[in-house]
Motif scaffolding. Structure first.
Motif, PDB file in Angstrom:
ATOM      1  N   ALA A 164     -20.068   4.189-155.080  1.00  0.00           N
ATOM      2  CA  ALA A 164     -19.387   5.047-153.624  1.00  0.00           C
ATOM      3  C   ALA A 164     -20.463   5.466-153.007  1.00  0.00           C
ATOM      4  N   MET A 165     -21.421   6.159-153.499  1.00  0.00           N
ATOM      5  CA  MET A 165     -22.765   6.653-152.797  1.00  0.00           C
ATOM      6  C   MET A 165     -23.543   5.353-152.578  1.00  0.00           C
ATOM      7  N   LYS A 166     -23.581   4.178-152.870  1.00  0.00           N
ATOM      8  CA  LYS A 166     -24.462   3.109-152.398  1.00  0.00           C
ATOM      9  C   LYS A 166     -24.007   2.837-151.019  1.00  0.00           C
ATOM     10  N   GLU A 167     -22.579   2.985-150.568  1.00  0.00           N
ATOM     11  CA  GLU A 167     -22.236   2.608-149.441  1.00  0.00           C
ATOM     12  C   GLU A 167     -22.924   3.523-148.189  1.00  0.00           C
ATOM     13  N   GLY A 168     -23.177   4.770-148.603  1.00  0.00           N
ATOM     14  CA  GLY A 168     -23.916   5.689-147.591  1.00  0.00           C
ATOM     15  C   GLY A 168     -25.267   5.130-147.669  1.00  0.00           C
ATOM     16  N   LEU A 169     -26.151   4.861-148.725  1.00  0.00           N
ATOM     17  CA  LEU A 169     -27.318   4.587-148.697  1.00  0.00           C
ATOM     18  C   LEU A 169     -27.679   3.256-148.199  1.00  0.00           C
ATOM     19  N   TYR A 170     -26.891   2.394-148.154  1.00  0.00           N
ATOM     20  CA  TYR A 170     -27.024   1.071-147.534  1.00  0.00           C
ATOM     21  C   TYR A 170     -26.799   1.408-145.827  1.00  0.00           C
ATOM     22  N   GLN A 171     -26.121   2.500-145.331  1.00  0.00           N
ATOM     23  CA  GLN A 171     -26.187   2.685-143.929  1.00  0.00           C
ATOM     24  C   GLN A 171     -27.543   3.319-143.533  1.00  0.00           C
ATOM     25  N   ILE A 172     -28.324   4.096-144.495  1.00  0.00           N
ATOM     26  CA  ILE A 172     -29.429   4.895-143.970  1.00  0.00           C
ATOM     27  C   ILE A 172     -30.609   4.335-144.627  1.00  0.00           C
ATOM     28  N   ARG A 173     -30.473   2.816-145.190  1.00  0.00           N
ATOM     29  CA  ARG A 173     -31.781   2.587-145.975  1.00  0.00           C
ATOM     30  C   ARG A 173     -32.995   2.470-145.345  1.00  0.00           C
ATOM     31  N   ASN A 174     -32.879   2.578-144.237  1.00  0.00           N
ATOM     32  CA  ASN A 174     -34.183   2.376-143.157  1.00  0.00           C
ATOM     33  C   ASN A 174     -34.719   3.483-142.847  1.00  0.00           C
ATOM     34  N   VAL A 175     -34.252   4.697-143.132  1.00  0.00           N
ATOM     35  CA  VAL A 175     -34.428   6.074-142.726  1.00  0.00           C
ATOM     36  C   VAL A 175     -35.422   6.768-143.704  1.00  0.00           C
ATOM     37  N   VAL A 176     -36.397   7.248-143.080  1.00  0.00           N
ATOM     38  CA  VAL A 176     -37.671   7.960-144.090  1.00  0.00           C
ATOM     39  C   VAL A 176     -37.320   8.814-144.904  1.00  0.00           C
ATOM     40  N   VAL A 177     -37.341   8.828-146.100  1.00  0.00           N
ATOM     41  CA  VAL A 177     -37.086  10.010-146.931  1.00  0.00           C
ATOM     42  C   VAL A 177     -38.215  11.071-147.369  1.00  0.00           C
ATOM     43  N   GLU A 178     -39.247  10.981-147.157  1.00  0.00           N
ATOM     44  CA  GLU A 178     -40.516  11.736-147.249  1.00  0.00           C
ATOM     45  C   GLU A 178     -40.174  13.194-146.359  1.00  0.00           C
ATOM     46  N   ARG A 179     -40.421  14.218-147.172  1.00  0.00           N
ATOM     47  CA  ARG A 179     -40.243  15.466-146.662  1.00  0.00           C
ATOM     48  C   ARG A 179     -41.834  16.078-146.233  1.00  0.00           C
ATOM     49  N   ASP A 180     -42.617  15.636-147.040  1.00  0.00           N
ATOM     50  CA  ASP A 180     -43.897  16.122-146.709  1.00  0.00           C
ATOM     51  C   ASP A 180     -44.720  15.786-145.071  1.00  0.00           C
ATOM     52  N   ILE A 181     -43.852  15.791-144.081  1.00  0.00           N
ATOM     53  CA  ILE A 181     -44.282  15.522-142.876  1.00  0.00           C
ATOM     54  C   ILE A 181     -43.873  16.504-141.682  1.00  0.00           C
ATOM     55  N   ALA A 182     -44.575  16.524-140.571  1.00  0.00           N
ATOM     56  CA  ALA A 182     -44.412  17.483-139.739  1.00  0.00           C
ATOM     57  C   ALA A 182     -42.982  17.862-139.397  1.00  0.00           C
ATOM     58  N   PHE A 183     -42.822  19.035-138.960  1.00  0.00           N
ATOM     59  CA  PHE A 183     -41.379  19.699-138.698  1.00  0.00           C
ATOM     60  C   PHE A 183     -40.547  18.866-137.847  1.00  0.00           C
ATOM     61  N   LYS A 184     -41.103  18.563-136.472  1.00  0.00           N
ATOM     62  CA  LYS A 184     -40.258  17.557-135.822  1.00  0.00           C
ATOM     63  C   LYS A 184     -39.718  16.149-136.378  1.00  0.00           C
ATOM     64  N   GLU A 185     -40.710  15.453-137.087  1.00  0.00           N
ATOM     65  CA  GLU A 185     -40.448  14.131-137.539  1.00  0.00           C
ATOM     66  C   GLU A 185     -39.369  14.245-138.677  1.00  0.00           C
ATOM     67  N   ALA A 186     -39.590  15.617-139.523  1.00  0.00           N
ATOM     68  CA  ALA A 186     -38.618  15.761-140.670  1.00  0.00           C
ATOM     69  C   ALA A 186     -37.221  15.962-139.987  1.00  0.00           C
ATOM     70  N   ARG A 187     -37.067  16.816-138.971  1.00  0.00           N
ATOM     71  CA  ARG A 187     -36.032  17.179-138.352  1.00  0.00           C
ATOM     72  C   ARG A 187     -35.141  15.903-137.685  1.00  0.00           C
ATOM     73  N   ARG A 188     -35.956  14.904-137.026  1.00  0.00           N
ATOM     74  CA  ARG A 188     -35.613  13.636-136.481  1.00  0.00           C
ATOM     75  C   ARG A 188     -34.819  12.933-137.599  1.00  0.00           C
ATOM     76  N   GLN A 189     -35.545  13.006-138.828  1.00  0.00           N
ATOM     77  CA  GLN A 189     -34.860  12.090-139.975  1.00  0.00           C
ATOM     78  C   GLN A 189     -33.661  12.656-140.409  1.00  0.00           C
ATOM     79  N   ASP A 190     -33.657  13.940-140.461  1.00  0.00           N
ATOM     80  CA  ASP A 190     -32.351  14.726-140.842  1.00  0.00           C
ATOM     81  C   ASP A 190     -31.223  14.260-139.966  1.00  0.00           C
ATOM     82  N   CYS A 191     -31.283  14.321-138.543  1.00  0.00           N
ATOM     83  CA  CYS A 191     -30.613  14.046-137.694  1.00  0.00           C
ATOM     84  C   CYS A 191     -29.964  12.568-137.799  1.00  0.00           C
ATOM     85  N   LEU A 192     -31.078  11.718-137.832  1.00  0.00           N
ATOM     86  CA  LEU A 192     -30.609  10.391-138.096  1.00  0.00           C
ATOM     87  C   LEU A 192     -29.893  10.001-139.266  1.00  0.00           C
TER      88      LEU A 192
END
Length: 429
Positions: A257-285
């Motif tokens: 079941a969780m694979k369904e969601g992972l497939y939809q966001i597979r190209n979104v960056v996971v890393e958190r050790d990035i600047a705040f704006k980029e991290a926030r953009r990835q979260d919203c994505l």
């Protein structure tokens, strides 16, 4: 998943003296007992139109329930213990408990004139709406209201970790793990480490949102960013390993079941050790893609809802039935019940918690179905919907009742989280 979910409301039988005595009386002191003929096994319409069982049938059914409860105790424990044994032993326990529940449901309907109670696994919004009788038009409102709340990044990440945590806890209890289970444990551990490594570093001198992007670019090109594709690959292999061991099949369904969601966001960056704006953009994505792609019947969406409400990802299994009243049948009374082979306090408390989760999901989905359509985008909290929606006259009333039935239990009422649960003793007519 039925075994792992129902195990929380079952324990070893300790106080069945009264029930055992009744069985001996019915059996005439012998070992064979009364010959038991099951009730109608046709469809719902045939069952509803069938004549009520005779007094003799109830006596034989009661004796049968006592034997089923005793067999669970004699097998060395309840479903939790059976899950660590052979697949055949686990299947036998599930079959016995299913038969016990079916017979107990008939006694509940007779004693309290309750609507027919059907075994229901609350594993998707569709199943919850089926119990509530939510129309197809209102189901769209349910999805539009729930998605912005449960697809937030911290909910998504927390649900993934809870799925892995749940799985590893059950695998640790396996007495003789198979090769597939051992492989699944290795994959789950690696996936858990990956999620931990890509979270905000706890040892850092400052949180990620305070660290500005370096002004001078490094001489060497940075390593490629980690994406959710890596987690998707691990969950794909994990599901294959779990499907090879029947004892972990329930977890395989949840991982899939969780694979369904992972497939939809597979190209979104996971890393958190990035600047705040980029991290926030990835979260919203992540939130945007999940909200757009997860449909009403999605088990992934329902898993996120469970984690959002209760911090758990296990589906709730109850016996449910509804009664319609009012003009046009707009008023709905939902009866949710659980049946116990044991009447001790730990078993009752566990059943109360399970029923509380079921009633909470029913209440939440009902409010979502009748929320104002213009407020969907602004919903951001659990209590937001309770203040919105049409008047009671427009949407009807929802009444929720929780009932616990058992052999040898004490008749009483238990208050828990604002709801009152009724404990009933299964009795002979």
């Amino acid at each position: 998943m039925r075994t792992t979910c129902s195990m929380e409301c079952r324990g070893k039988v300790k106080c069945l003296i009264r029930a055992d005595a009744a069985f001996r009386v019915l059996a005439g002191g012998g070992l064979r007992g009364i010959h038991f003929v099951p009730g109608p096994t046709g469809g719902e319409e045939e069952e509803e139109n069938a004549p009520p069982p005779s007094r003799r049938w109830y006596r034989a059914a009661y004796a049968r329930m006592v034997r089923l409860a005793g067999s669970e105790s004699g097998g060395g424990g309840g479903p939790r213990q059976a899950a660590t044994g052979s697949v055949g032993a686990e299947a036998r326990v599930v079959d016995r408990m299913a038969e016990f529940d079916e017979l107990a449901a008939r006694f509940a309907a007779w004693q309290r004139a309750a609507p027919p109670l059907k075994a229901t696994s609350l594993s998707s919004l569709t199943l919850v709406c089926d119990v509530l009788g939510v129309s197809a038009q209102l189901r769209k409102s349910v999805r539009l209201t729930i998605c912005p709340q449960v697809t937030q990044h911290h909910i998504w990440r927390g649900a993934l970790e809870e799925v892995l945590r749940d799985l590893r806890a059950d695998m640790a209890a396996l007495g003789h793990p198979s090769a597939a289970a051992q492989m699944a444990e290795q994959i789950a551990a690696a996936c858990f480490r990956f999620l931990s490594d890509t979270a905000d570093a706890a040892t850092s001198s400052s949180p990620s949102w305070m660290r500005p992007t370096p002004f001078n670019k490094p001489a060497e090109p940075p390593p490629p960013s980690k994406t959710w594709q890596e987690v998707l690959d691990m969950f794909t292999d994990l599901a294959k390993s779990l499907e090879a061991d029947a004892r972990l099949a329930g977890h395989a369904h949840k991982v899939s079941a969780m694979k369904e969601g992972l497939y939809q966001i597979r190209n979104v960056v996971v890393e958190r050790d990035i600047a705040f704006k980029e991290a926030r953009r990835q979260d919203c994505l992540v939130q945007k893609k999940l909200s757009k792609s997860l449909g009403h019947s999605s088990k992934c969406l329902y898993t996120l809802l469970l984690f959002y409400l209760y911090g758990t990802v296990r589906d709730v299994e109850v016996h449910a039935g509804k009664h319609l009243s009012g003009k046009g049948g707009k008023n709905v009374t939902v009866h949710a019940a659980m049946f116990l082979t044991d009447g001790d306090e730990p078993a009752i408390r566990s059943a109360v918690k399970q029923l509380s989760r079921a009633l909470g999901v029913f209440r939440f989905v009902w409010e979502a179905a009748h929320a104002d359509s213009g407020d969907h985008a602004s919903d951001s909290g659990k209590g937001a919907m309770a203040k919105k929606g049409h008047g009671d006259d427009a949407k009807g009333l929802l009444k929720l009742q929780g009932h616990i039935w058992g052999l040898g239990v004490e008749e009483k009422q238990v208050a828990y989280r604002g709801d009152v649960f009724h404990v009933h003793q299964i009795q002979l007519p």
